[in-house]
Design a protein around this motif. Sequence first.
Motif, PDB file in Angstrom:
ATOM      1  N   PRO A  89       0.793  -1.227   0.000  1.00 20.79           N
ATOM      2  CA  PRO A  89       0.000   0.000   0.000  1.00 20.79           C
ATOM      3  C   PRO A  89       0.823   1.274   0.000  1.00 20.79           C
ATOM      4  N   GLY A  90       2.147   1.145   0.015  1.00 24.47           N
ATOM      5  CA  GLY A  90       3.015   2.294  -0.231  1.00 24.47           C
ATOM      6  C   GLY A  90       3.371   3.165   0.951  1.00 24.47           C
ATOM      7  N   THR A  91       3.109   2.734   2.161  1.00 24.34           N
ATOM      8  CA  THR A  91       3.377   3.602   3.306  1.00 24.34           C
ATOM      9  C   THR A  91       4.877   3.845   3.516  1.00 24.34           C
ATOM     10  N   ILE A  92       5.678   2.800   3.378  1.00 24.08           N
ATOM     11  CA  ILE A  92       7.131   2.985   3.481  1.00 24.08           C
ATOM     12  C   ILE A  92       7.630   3.779   2.272  1.00 24.08           C
ATOM     13  N   THR A  93       7.139   3.437   1.099  1.00 26.08           N
ATOM     14  CA  THR A  93       7.535   4.103  -0.144  1.00 26.08           C
ATOM     15  C   THR A  93       7.325   5.606  -0.047  1.00 26.08           C
ATOM     16  N   LEU A  94       6.164   6.010   0.444  1.00 23.61           N
ATOM     17  CA  LEU A  94       5.838   7.433   0.522  1.00 23.61           C
ATOM     18  C   LEU A  94       6.676   8.145   1.570  1.00 23.61           C
ATOM     19  N   ASP A  95       7.032   7.450   2.636  1.00 22.42           N
ATOM     20  CA  ASP A  95       7.962   8.045   3.600  1.00 22.42           C
ATOM     21  C   ASP A  95       9.314   8.311   2.944  1.00 22.42           C
ATOM     22  N   PHE A  96       9.783   7.373   2.132  1.00 21.71           N
ATOM     23  CA  PHE A  96      11.038   7.590   1.400  1.00 21.71           C
ATOM     24  C   PHE A  96      10.925   8.834   0.513  1.00 21.71           C
ATOM     25  N   ALA A  97       9.765   8.986  -0.124  1.00 23.39           N
ATOM     26  CA  ALA A  97       9.567  10.118  -1.036  1.00 23.39           C
ATOM     27  C   ALA A  97       9.709  11.449  -0.320  1.00 23.39           C
TER      28      ALA A  97
END
Length: 279
Positions: free
Chosen positions: A49-57
């Motif tokens: 669902p991208g929660t880690i991905t969006l934190d990286f962003a």
Amino acid sequence: MPETTAIYIHGHHESVLRSHSWRTAQNSASYLLPYIQPNMHILDIGCGPGTITLDFATLVGPTGHITGIEPSPGDILTQARETATSRGITNVEFKTGDIFELEEMFKNRRFDIVHVHQVLQHIDRERVSEALMQMRAVTKPGGIIAVREADFVATTWFPASAGMTEWMDTYQLVARANGGEPDAGRRLVSWALGAGFARDKITTSAGTWCYSTPDEREWWSRMWADRTLSSDFKTTALKSGLVDEEKLNRIADTWTEWGKSEEGWFAILHGEIICRVDT
């Protein structure tokens, strides 16, 4: 015999996404945070669902960029995109992609960091080094590969019970029948060496998740009870012939009872590695 590439044992049932959506860069990738710099381009494999991905962003800033991939198209990527929109994050893209096809998928792109979290344990255990080689192929010289995987057999809890031991034994059997390696955390160095990384290019660490407060116990135990009876884990377990409905119901009840215990404590160990890519 397992399929060539193991199918994710839990699927994307709501109970699974409940857990995945809780994950952040801080609670699930803190070992990697010191390496992330503004302007970096990061590939997040198995982004869910991208929660880690969006934190990286948010960490790489507006001139950096994050790409998150999942092996199957569907609602999970739609949810990730919607979360990005709701958070006002634009330096991210979510795509369908397979870990074994990275070199073909990103022919003309290289990343500063290639990251996986709880992915290698679910793929064919005979092909993990191949997956790491694919990750290296799309990493820039001077970049890094970052991996964090649970080590299920090292999981510990209190109070002890035959029911919780039955859950662990069942999970191990079903995961291996599905082609994966549930005790992946301890094998990361071995897998990296098998992929051709020199030992002095591999940095190791370990991290934990711990659930003990009343709210944590209720959330964690309910999630596992629901996973046991409603997620793809149930389908996979029954298909394997290793368990029956009675055992799964018993395991779900065990989780419910554990969650009610005021002295309840549960911890999961994770292996973590940083592999430096020189060429």
